[in-house]
Design a protein around this motif. Structure first.
Motif: not given
Length: 565
Positions: A486, A499, A528
Motif C-alpha cells: 500500500a 493505492k 483504497p
C-alpha cells in the motif's frame, strides 16, 4: 540461568546489566567460543561442514594475508557475496586484523557500489565472481587497491566444488565476463596467507567494527558506525532475552537471511556462535523449492526471516513435509510480521512466529516478543535488557501510553553515528543519547510496543494519518491475496489517496471484491481509491517490500483503469 523470560526473572524496574564481559573486540569474544567448541561443526553450506577450529585456522590465514598486503587496523574492507562458507572466514579474519567491514548488497548496481565504496573509503574487497563485471565498471573511481574474487563452490572442495563453479559459470551463465587486472582469487589469497605469520593487533571496544549502510531519512545511503562494543552488547542482549529456549551445544540454525544483513549477522551468526550452534547457510532462499528441500534434511531448532520469506514457505504445499519436531524459536524481523502469516505459521509448526524490531543503526535488535508463549501478535514486544524505548511527539516531548508518535531508543547497541556525516548524526540524536528511529508507534498499557508505520511511508488523506502496514495487514487476510503493498498517491481532493498493489493467489479476484472487503474492515478514509493487480512486488534482497519502488512505478506509469469506483 533461570528458565524464564528475562523480564520475569528480575524485580520490577530492575534490569540485568549487559556488560561486554571484559571483551575488547568481537574477534576476542569469538576466539573464546572457538576454544570451547573447537571440534563442533560451526557452518554447513552445500553439504560441506566447517568446524569452529577450522574456521579459526582459515580466518587467521586470511588475516595474515591482509596484513601481508599492507592493510592495517582501521582500514575498510568491503564484502559482496551471498551466504557462503567464505563469509564467516573473511569476516572473522578481517576482524582479527582490526579492519572495518563494509557489508555490501550483491544486488547493488554499479552506481550504488561506487557510492558505498567511495563513501566508506574501502581499500579492499572480497566479491563473488558473479558481480565482478559491475565492479569492473567503477573500480577506477574508487580507492580499492586489493580485489579478491571468489566463486560459489570455492570452499565446498572435492569434486562438488569445481562442479558447482562450472554449473554457475557455463550452464546457468551467471558470471558475466570481466577483466580486473591485478585481482587475485580467493584460493590464491588463502594459499599465500597460509605461508605468512599473523601479528595480533590491539583493538579497543570503541573502535568501529562494521559500517552497515542504510537509507536513513534522506534517501542517501549512509554508513551506520557499529563499534565492537555495540555488536558485543547486542550479542549478549539477544542471548539473555532468548535464554529460556536456547540450549548450548544443541542449536541447529537455519540462516536464510543474508549475513551481510545486520539481523542475520548479529542474531544468526554472532549470537548463535556463543552457543556452539551448527549453522546451515542458505545461499539462495528465493528458490523456495530448493530451500524446502534443504530444510527437509535438518531437524532445526531456530529459524529467522522476514514476513515474505515465511509467507513464501507457507504457500508451498511441500513445506508441510518439513520436520518441525525440534523447532524451538521462530523470529521475524526486518518488516512487520502480518497476523495472517503468524497464525498460519503457528498452526503448522506449533511454534509462534515472534516479531522483533531493530535498525541497522542499533546492531540491530531493540525489542522482541517473548518466546514463552506470551507473545502478542501485531506488536514488537518488549525492550531487550538494558534497552530503553520511548515515544515522542513532533516537538520532542514524551508521550504517554496509547498515544502514537516517533519511537526513540537508548542502549549500548545504539551506533556511534553515521560515517563522516556529522550533520545527519545530529539530526537523529536527541539530548541524553536518545536516537530517533523514524518509526511511528506507541506504548501499550501492557508495556508492549507497537509499530504503526515508518514515518516516511505515512499517507495523509484529508488530514488523517493512514498507515500502509495496517491496510496491508487487513487485505492480506483475504484468502485470494498472496501479497499486498500500500502506498499514497497524489489526489486533488484529499491530498493523497491510498493505492494497493496486489499479487493475487486467485486470478478471479476482482477489484470490487477487494473494495467490499476494505469497506467492511477499514474506516472510510483508509479505503483504497486505486487497486492494481501485479505479478510481483518489488523487494529488497532480504524480502522487504519496497514501497518507494511502488511509488516510483505509480509516478512513471500510473495504472489505467485501476480506480475503484
Amino acid at each position: 540461568m533461570e528458565n524464564r523470560p528475562w523480564h520475569t526473572r528480575y524485580p520490577k524496574n530492575v534490569r540485568p546489566s549487559i556488560e561486554t564481559g571484559g571483551y575488547e573486540s568481537v574477534a576476542q569474544l569469538l576466539e573464546k567460543f572457538v576454544g570451547k567448541f573447537k571440534d563442533e561443526v560451526a557452518f554447513v553450506n552445500f553439504g560441506k561442514e566447517m568446524t569452529y577450529k577450522r574456521l579459526d585456522e582459515l580466518a587467521t590465514q586470511f588475516a595474515a594475508y591482509l596484513q601481508g598486503k599492507g592493510l592495517k587496523s582501521g582500514d575498510r574492507i568491503a564484502f559482496q557475496m551471498p551466504n557462503l562458507l567464505q563469509y564467516p572466514v573473511v569476516m572473522f579474519g578481517a576482524l582479527k586484523a582490526g579492519l572495518i567491514i563494509v557489508n555490501t548488497n550483491p544486488l547493488y548496481t554499479p552506481r550504488e557500489m561506487e557510492h558505498q565504496f567511495r563513501d566508506s573509503g574501502s581499500v579492499a574487497i572480497v566479491i563473488l565472481a558473479n558481480f565482478a563485471r559491475n565492479l569492473q565498471e567503477i573500480l577506477d573511481k574508487t580507492d580499492l587497491r586489493l580485489v579478491i574474487i571468489t566463486e560459489t563452490g570455492d570452499m565446498v572442495g572435492g569434486i562438488k566444488g569445481p562442479l558447482i563453479n562450472f554449473v554457475v559459470r557455463k550452464v546457468k551463465k551467471m558470471v558475466p565476463p570481466y577483466k580486473i587486472p591485478g585481482a587475485v582469487t580467493f584460493h590464491q589469497a588463502m594459499a599465500e596467507g597460509s605461508k605468512m605469520t599473523f601479528s595480533p593487533v590491539r583493538i579497543s571496544k570503541t573502535d568501529v567494527a562494521f559500517l552497515q549502510y542504510t537509507g536513513g531519512t534522506t534517501g542517501v545511503s549512509m554508513g551506520a558506525t557499529l563499534t565492537h562494543e555495540n555488536i558485543i552488547a547486542n550479542m549478549l542482549q539477544v542471548r539473555e532475552y532468548m535464554n529460556p529456549r536456547f540450549i548450548e551445544g544443541d542449536e541447529l540454525v537455519i540462516t536464510a537471511l543474508p549475513l551481510y544483513h545486520i539481523f542475520a549477522l548479529t542474531v544468526n551468526f554472532l549470537c548463535m556462535f556463543q552457543l556452539g550452534a551448527r549453522n546451515i547457510l542458505i545461499t539462495n532462499p528465493r528458490d523456495i523449492p530448493g530451500f524446502i528441500k534443504e530444510l527437509k534434511k535438518h531437524k532445526f531448532t531456530f529459524i529467522s526471516g522476514v514476513n515474505t520469506l515465511f509467507n513464501g514457505l507457507l504457500n508451498n504445499p511441500e513445506f508441510k513435509e518439513v520436520d518441525f519436531s525440534r523447532l524451538r524459536v521462530s523470529v521475524g524481523g526486518g518488516m512487520a510480521v502480518l497476523q495472517s502469516v503468524a497464525e498460519r505459521w503457528k498452526k503448522l509448526t506449533n511454534i509462534p512466529l515472534v516479531e522483533g524490531y531493530g535498525l541497522s543503526e542499533t546492531a540491530p535488535v531493540l525489542s522482541c516478543n517473548p518466546i514463552d508463549g506470551t507473545e502478542k501478535n501485531g506488536t514488537i514486544g518488549l525492550p531487550l535488557p538494558e534497552t530503553d524505548l520511548k515515544v515522542i511527539d513532533d516537538d520532542g516531548k514524551d508521550l504517554a501510553a496509547g498515544h502514537p508518535g516517533e519511537i526513540c531508543a537508548k542502549g549500548p547497541q545504539v551506533m556511534k553515528g553515521y560515517w563522516n556525516r556529522d550533520e545527519e548524526t545530529k539530526k537523529v540524536f536527541l539530548e541524553g543519547g536518545w536516537m530517533r528511529t523514524g518509526d511511528i508507534g506507541l506504548l501499550q498499557e501492557d508495556g508492549f510496543f507497537k509499530i504503526i508505520d515508518r514515518k516516511k511511508d505515512m499517507i495523509l488523506v484529508s488530514g488523517f494519518n493512514v498507515y500502509p502496514s495496517e491496510i496491508e495487514d487487513v487485505v492480506s487476510m483475504m484468502e485470494e491475496v498472496l501479497e499486498v503493498g500500500a502506498v499514497g498517491v497524489p489526489d486533488e481532493y484529499s491530498s493523497e489517496a491510498v493505492k494497493l498493489f496486489i499479487v493475487r493467489k486467485n486470478e478471479n479476484l476482482t477489484r470490487e471484491e477487494v473494495k467490499a472487503y476494505c469497506r467492511k474492515n477499514l474506516a472510510g478514509y483508509k479505503n483504497p481509491k486505486y487497486i492494481e493487480f501485479v505479478r510481483e512486488l518489488p523487494k529488497t534482497n532480504v524480502g522487504k517490500i519496497l514501497r518507494r519502488k511502488l511509488r516510483e512505478l505509480e509516478l512513471t506509469a500510473p495504472a489505467a483503469g485501476s480506480i475503484v469506483k
